[in-house]
Motif scaffolding. Structure first.
Motif, PDB file in Angstrom:
ATOM      1  N   PRO A 136       0.825  -1.214   0.000  1.00  0.00           N
ATOM      2  CA  PRO A 136       0.000   0.000   0.000  1.00  0.00           C
ATOM      3  C   PRO A 136       0.858   1.262   0.000  1.00  0.00           C
ATOM      4  O   PRO A 136       1.922   1.307   0.609  1.00  0.00           O
ATOM      5  CB  PRO A 136      -0.812  -0.133   1.304  1.00  0.00           C
ATOM      6  N   ASP A 137       0.370   2.280  -0.685  1.00  0.00           N
ATOM      7  CA  ASP A 137       1.110   3.538  -0.830  1.00  0.00           C
ATOM      8  C   ASP A 137       0.946   4.382   0.431  1.00  0.00           C
ATOM      9  O   ASP A 137       0.316   5.432   0.432  1.00  0.00           O
ATOM     10  CB  ASP A 137       0.607   4.302  -2.062  1.00  0.00           C
ATOM     11  N   ASP A 138       1.541   3.885   1.509  1.00  0.00           N
ATOM     12  CA  ASP A 138       1.486   4.575   2.798  1.00  0.00           C
ATOM     13  C   ASP A 138       2.774   4.245   3.546  1.00  0.00           C
ATOM     14  O   ASP A 138       3.208   3.092   3.559  1.00  0.00           O
ATOM     15  CB  ASP A 138       0.266   4.111   3.601  1.00  0.00           C
ATOM     16  N   PRO A 139       3.422   5.226   4.184  1.00  0.00           N
ATOM     17  CA  PRO A 139       4.705   4.959   4.842  1.00  0.00           C
ATOM     18  C   PRO A 139       4.620   3.930   5.954  1.00  0.00           C
ATOM     19  O   PRO A 139       5.562   3.170   6.170  1.00  0.00           O
ATOM     20  CB  PRO A 139       5.122   6.340   5.381  1.00  0.00           C
ATOM     21  N   ILE A 140       3.496   3.878   6.682  1.00  0.00           N
ATOM     22  CA  ILE A 140       3.355   2.897   7.756  1.00  0.00           C
ATOM     23  C   ILE A 140       3.268   1.488   7.171  1.00  0.00           C
ATOM     24  O   ILE A 140       3.927   0.559   7.647  1.00  0.00           O
ATOM     25  CB  ILE A 140       2.124   3.202   8.620  1.00  0.00           C
ATOM     26  N   SER A 141       2.472   1.320   6.124  1.00  0.00           N
ATOM     27  CA  SER A 141       2.351   0.015   5.467  1.00  0.00           C
ATOM     28  C   SER A 141       3.696  -0.425   4.899  1.00  0.00           C
ATOM     29  O   SER A 141       4.076  -1.600   4.989  1.00  0.00           O
ATOM     30  CB  SER A 141       1.315   0.084   4.345  1.00  0.00           C
ATOM     31  N   GLN A 142       4.438   0.493   4.310  1.00  0.00           N
ATOM     32  CA  GLN A 142       5.737   0.165   3.743  1.00  0.00           C
ATOM     33  C   GLN A 142       6.726  -0.236   4.833  1.00  0.00           C
ATOM     34  O   GLN A 142       7.546  -1.134   4.643  1.00  0.00           O
ATOM     35  CB  GLN A 142       6.252   1.342   2.924  1.00  0.00           C
ATOM     36  N   PHE A 143       6.645   0.423   5.991  1.00  0.00           N
ATOM     37  CA  PHE A 143       7.498   0.057   7.118  1.00  0.00           C
ATOM     38  C   PHE A 143       7.167  -1.358   7.593  1.00  0.00           C
ATOM     39  O   PHE A 143       8.071  -2.175   7.833  1.00  0.00           O
ATOM     40  CB  PHE A 143       7.297   1.059   8.260  1.00  0.00           C
ATOM     41  N   ILE A 144       5.870  -1.659   7.715  1.00  0.00           N
ATOM     42  CA  ILE A 144       5.453  -2.997   8.147  1.00  0.00           C
ATOM     43  C   ILE A 144       5.922  -4.047   7.149  1.00  0.00           C
ATOM     44  O   ILE A 144       6.435  -5.104   7.530  1.00  0.00           O
ATOM     45  CB  ILE A 144       3.918  -3.050   8.304  1.00  0.00           C
ATOM     46  N   SER A 145       5.761  -3.763   5.863  1.00  0.00           N
ATOM     47  CA  SER A 145       6.164  -4.711   4.831  1.00  0.00           C
ATOM     48  C   SER A 145       7.661  -4.974   4.867  1.00  0.00           C
ATOM     49  O   SER A 145       8.112  -6.115   4.751  1.00  0.00           O
ATOM     50  CB  SER A 145       5.764  -4.172   3.450  1.00  0.00           C
ATOM     51  N   THR A 146       8.435  -3.909   5.059  1.00  0.00           N
ATOM     52  CA  THR A 146       9.894  -4.057   5.082  1.00  0.00           C
ATOM     53  C   THR A 146      10.342  -4.928   6.244  1.00  0.00           C
ATOM     54  O   THR A 146      11.149  -5.850   6.086  1.00  0.00           O
ATOM     55  CB  THR A 146      10.570  -2.677   5.186  1.00  0.00           C
ATOM     56  N   PHE A 147       9.794  -4.668   7.434  1.00  0.00           N
ATOM     57  CA  PHE A 147      10.234  -5.402   8.612  1.00  0.00           C
ATOM     58  C   PHE A 147       9.520  -6.738   8.772  1.00  0.00           C
ATOM     59  O   PHE A 147       9.783  -7.452   9.740  1.00  0.00           O
ATOM     60  CB  PHE A 147      10.051  -4.539   9.862  1.00  0.00           C
ATOM     61  N   SER A 148       8.650  -7.083   7.836  1.00  0.00           N
ATOM     62  CA  SER A 148       8.046  -8.411   7.828  1.00  0.00           C
ATOM     63  C   SER A 148       8.800  -9.349   6.894  1.00  0.00           C
ATOM     64  O   SER A 148       8.487 -10.540   6.824  1.00  0.00           O
ATOM     65  CB  SER A 148       6.575  -8.331   7.384  1.00  0.00           C
ATOM     66  N   ASP A 149       9.782  -8.805   6.192  1.00  0.00           N
ATOM     67  CA  ASP A 149      10.570  -9.613   5.272  1.00  0.00           C
ATOM     68  C   ASP A 149      11.410 -10.617   6.058  1.00  0.00           C
ATOM     69  O   ASP A 149      12.147 -10.258   6.977  1.00  0.00           O
ATOM     70  CB  ASP A 149      11.479  -8.720   4.425  1.00  0.00           C
ATOM     71  N   VAL A 150      11.321 -11.900   5.696  1.00  0.00           N
ATOM     72  CA  VAL A 150      11.999 -12.967   6.436  1.00  0.00           C
ATOM     73  C   VAL A 150      13.509 -12.790   6.402  1.00  0.00           C
ATOM     74  O   VAL A 150      14.199 -12.921   7.426  1.00  0.00           O
ATOM     75  CB  VAL A 150      11.613 -14.350   5.866  1.00  0.00           C
ATOM     76  N   TYR A 151      14.050 -12.485   5.222  1.00  0.00           N
ATOM     77  CA  TYR A 151      15.499 -12.358   5.096  1.00  0.00           C
ATOM     78  C   TYR A 151      16.023 -11.172   5.898  1.00  0.00           C
ATOM     79  O   TYR A 151      17.101 -11.246   6.507  1.00  0.00           O
ATOM     80  CB  TYR A 151      15.885 -12.220   3.622  1.00  0.00           C
ATOM     81  N   LEU A 152      15.266 -10.072   5.897  1.00  0.00           N
ATOM     82  CA  LEU A 152      15.673  -8.918   6.686  1.00  0.00           C
ATOM     83  C   LEU A 152      15.623  -9.244   8.171  1.00  0.00           C
ATOM     84  O   LEU A 152      16.510  -8.840   8.936  1.00  0.00           O
ATOM     85  CB  LEU A 152      14.774  -7.719   6.381  1.00  0.00           C
TER      86      LEU A 152
END
Length: 323
Positions: A136-152
């Motif tokens: 989603p085009d929202d900074p909070i959603s993008q933050f959640i998506s980034t830190f939900s990445d398994v490799y990260l």
């Protein structure tokens, strides 16, 4: 007592500022005119679809996959195996949902979504192919998506463990101050560590037991805890509490320790908080996090009271005699 009064005033000011920001900090979907003029006509019931899928027509996404292939022809033509043309959108492209159709005869995925980057670039694809490739085009959603990445997450775990191990070795070697073990006479660091642990437990609990609530929050994020379900509201309050207590902790530690020792202490505290987040967010997924958090909270409070309880009693006695 003067230092305690000054600290209380600073804490009150930060709390009021955070509350004012909180009421203004409500984010929604950003419809900034990127949706082109393409024919729309949603066959699925818009309200029902939004309630179950948490997004709808005109919703904005950002492509996070390397590329995403769209089919220009209508879904019925695709299912009929007619000749089709494709067009590709790439990582970082902003796209909007133009139309949604439900085709029960499709054995792969009954939901088809038409997305558009501009007036010339639009096409159809399955929802199951769309959602993993966009955010989603929202900074909070993008933050959640980034830190939900398994490799990260794995990378953060490795880096955090190495960093904390090095910090602990340095701190114990120098006999420096550290939260829980060689602490300073203020409860803020302990409160911050406990708040991070509690937030991690709440986060994993919501993901486990209220997946639909979390999914709706992911697509429609907000920082206002008063307009979301209670469990999510408590989690958002804990996030705000981390910010407020964190600022107060930095301010108090700087007043108690010299600059060099304060920096080392805060680095150690940051490491403990990072480990708390990782440990409790993962162990809660296996239900071990709940008894572990109770034990950790009891240990943290017991150690602090045992070390500094008499100091507070003496302070209150002196204050009582002076009044």
């Amino acid at each position: 007592m003067k230092n305690m009064t000054a600290c209380f005033r600073r804490m009150t000011f930060m709390l009021l500022a955070a509350i004012a920001t909180l009421f203004a900090g409500c984010y929604g979907n950003h419809h900034d005119g990127r949706l082109p003029s393409v024919p729309v006509g949603v066959e699925a019931d818009s309200t029902c679809f939004y309630e179950t899928h948490h997004y709808g027509q005109n919703f904005n996404f950002v492509v996070k996959a390397d590329s995403l292939m769209l089919v220009r022809q209508q879904p019925v033509e695709i299912l009929s195996r007619m000749h089709t043309d494709t067009i590709t959108v790439y990582r970082g492209d902003h796209v909007a949902v133009a139309e949604i159709r439900v085709l029960p005869t499709d054995s792969i995925d009954s939901v088809w979504v038409q997305i558009a980057r501009d007036q010339e670039t639009f096409g159809w694809l399955h929802e199951s192919s769309l959602l993993p490739s966009v955010v989603p085009d929202d900074p909070i959603s993008q933050f959640i998506s980034t830190f939900s990445d398994v490799y990260l997450l794995i990378f953060l775990i490795v880096i955090s463990v190495i960093s904390v191990a090095y910090l602990m070795r340095t701190i114990f070697k120098r006999n420096a101050r550290i939260v829980h073990f060689n602490d300073i006479p203020t409860f803020y660091p302990t409160a911050l560590a406990l708040t991070v642990a509690a937030a991690a437990v709440l986060y994993s609990s919501i993901r486990m037991f209220a997946q639909d609530t979390w999914q709706h929050f992911y697509f429609n994020p907000t920082l206002n805890p008063f307009i979301v379900p209670p469990a999510l509201g408590i989690f958002l309050v804990s996030v705000w509490a981390m910010l407020i207590i964190g600022l107060a902790t930095v301010d108090v530690v700087r007043g108690i320790l010299p600059t060099g020792e304060a920096f080392l202490y805060l680095c150690g505290l940051a490491g403990v908080c990072a480990l708390n987040y990782i440990i409790f967010s993962i162990t809660t997924l296996y239900y071990v996090g709940y008894p572990l958090f109770i034990a950790y909270a009891a240990f943290a409070v017991y150690v602090y009271v045992k070390r500094f309880g008499r100091l507070y009693k003496d302070s209150f006695r002196k204050h009582g005699k002076s009044t």
